[in-house]
Scaffold this motif. Structure first.
Motif, short mmCIF file in Angstrom:
data_model
loop_
_atom_site.label_atom_id
_atom_site.label_comp_id
_atom_site.label_asym_id
_atom_site.label_seq_id
_atom_site.Cartn_x
_atom_site.Cartn_y
_atom_site.Cartn_z
N GLY A 196 114.63 8.47 -78.14
CA GLY A 196 115.83 8.89 -77.42
C GLY A 196 117.07 8.84 -78.30
O GLY A 196 117.95 9.70 -78.19
N GLY A 197 117.17 7.84 -79.17
CA GLY A 197 118.30 7.75 -80.09
C GLY A 197 118.30 8.89 -81.08
O GLY A 197 119.35 9.45 -81.41
N ALA A 248 119.56 11.87 -79.31
CA ALA A 248 121.02 11.80 -79.14
C ALA A 248 121.73 12.13 -80.46
O ALA A 248 122.78 12.78 -80.45
CB ALA A 248 121.42 10.42 -78.64
N VAL A 249 121.16 11.70 -81.58
CA VAL A 249 121.74 12.04 -82.89
C VAL A 249 121.70 13.55 -83.09
O VAL A 249 122.69 14.16 -83.52
CB VAL A 249 120.99 11.29 -84.03
CG1 VAL A 249 121.36 11.87 -85.38
CG2 VAL A 249 121.30 9.81 -83.98
N GLN A 304 121.58 15.80 -80.77
CA GLN A 304 122.51 16.35 -79.79
C GLN A 304 123.93 16.27 -80.33
O GLN A 304 124.72 17.22 -80.21
CB GLN A 304 122.37 15.57 -78.49
CG GLN A 304 123.26 15.99 -77.37
CD GLN A 304 123.02 15.15 -76.13
OE1 GLN A 304 122.34 14.12 -76.17
NE2 GLN A 304 123.59 15.55 -75.03
N HIS A 306 127.98 11.06 -79.01
CA HIS A 306 126.51 11.07 -78.94
C HIS A 306 125.90 10.65 -80.27
O HIS A 306 124.88 9.94 -80.29
CB HIS A 306 125.99 12.44 -78.54
CG HIS A 306 126.17 12.76 -77.10
ND1 HIS A 306 125.52 12.09 -76.10
CD2 HIS A 306 126.95 13.67 -76.47
CE1 HIS A 306 125.87 12.58 -74.92
NE2 HIS A 306 126.75 13.54 -75.13
N GLY A 311 123.69 7.36 -80.51
CA GLY A 311 122.31 7.58 -80.94
C GLY A 311 121.93 6.68 -82.11
O GLY A 311 120.84 6.11 -82.13
N VAL A 337 119.01 3.81 -82.09
CA VAL A 337 117.89 3.82 -83.04
C VAL A 337 117.79 2.47 -83.75
O VAL A 337 116.70 1.89 -83.88
CB VAL A 337 118.04 4.97 -84.07
CG1 VAL A 337 117.08 4.80 -85.22
CG2 VAL A 337 117.80 6.30 -83.39
N ASN A 367 124.84 5.44 -72.91
CA ASN A 367 124.27 6.76 -73.18
C ASN A 367 123.96 7.51 -71.88
O ASN A 367 124.11 8.72 -71.81
CB ASN A 367 123.02 6.62 -74.05
CG ASN A 367 122.63 7.92 -74.69
OD1 ASN A 367 123.47 8.71 -75.11
ND2 ASN A 367 121.34 8.15 -74.79
N ASN A 417 125.61 11.04 -70.96
CA ASN A 417 124.81 12.22 -70.64
C ASN A 417 125.09 12.73 -69.24
O ASN A 417 124.94 13.93 -68.99
CB ASN A 417 123.32 11.91 -70.82
CG ASN A 417 122.92 12.04 -72.25
OD1 ASN A 417 123.02 13.11 -72.83
ND2 ASN A 417 122.49 10.95 -72.86
N MET A 464 117.50 13.06 -71.11
CA MET A 464 118.06 11.88 -71.75
C MET A 464 118.37 10.77 -70.73
O MET A 464 118.17 9.59 -71.01
CB MET A 464 119.33 12.26 -72.53
CG MET A 464 119.07 13.16 -73.72
SD MET A 464 118.04 12.41 -74.97
CE MET A 464 119.15 11.18 -75.59
N ASP A 524 116.74 7.01 -70.71
CA ASP A 524 117.57 5.80 -70.63
C ASP A 524 117.21 4.92 -69.44
O ASP A 524 117.23 3.70 -69.55
CB ASP A 524 119.05 6.18 -70.57
CG ASP A 524 119.55 6.75 -71.90
OD1 ASP A 524 119.01 6.35 -72.94
OD2 ASP A 524 120.48 7.57 -71.87
#
Length: 139
Positions: free
Chosen positions: A32-33, A36-37, A39, A69, A73, A77, A101, A105, A119, A123
């Motif tokens: 997910g991280g 997000a990175v 994104q 984000h 992210g 991570v 997060n 989102n 996302m 989360d």
């Protein structure tokens, strides 16, 4: 057979390596991280690509959201990798970062609804897995 490390209280031991739901949360946080990175990078590099799909009460700059984000992210991570060590601070940071997060989102929904819903779901699973409790055995 795996050795147990005493946690300080009589009769309760804790495995030094993360197991069960914590390992599941760590994998989800890394995945997910990373999403997000990506994104965040997408919003920073090409902010004209995102189109607002209606009149929403909140309207923000896409590049600013991209940086938010990206930073969240990276934090997620790092906390995900540190969860494999069994660090309690990583568990706490993971819950806080996943909650932030999730809020980010939710506010990102007008820009990219499908991605935001995925996302948010990740989360929710991360927070649930981190708060389900640590695995402890009675001796």
């Amino acid at each position: 057979m795996a050795s147990n490390v005493s946690s300080g209280s009589a009769g309760v031991s804790r495995k030094p390596f993360a197991t069960g739901w914590t390992a599941f949360a760590a994998c989800l946080m890394i995945f997910g991280g990373a999403m997000a990175v990506l994104q965040g990078i997408g919003a920073i590099v090409n902010d004209d690509r995102y189109v607002i799909t209606g009149n929403y009460v909140y309207k923000f700059d896409v590049t600013g959201w991209g940086w938010l984000h990206l930073i969240l992210g990276l934090i997620i991570v790092v906390a995900g990798f540190m969860l494999f060590t069994g660090a309690m601070w990583a568990r706490i940071l993971g819950v806080i970062a996943a909650g932030l997060n999730m809020i980010a989102n939710f506010l990102w929904l007008p820009y990219y609804p499908f991605w935001s819903i995925i996302m948010i779901a990740i989360d929710v699973f991360v927070i649930w897995a981190l708060t389900a409790g640590t695995h402890r055995e009675r001796v």
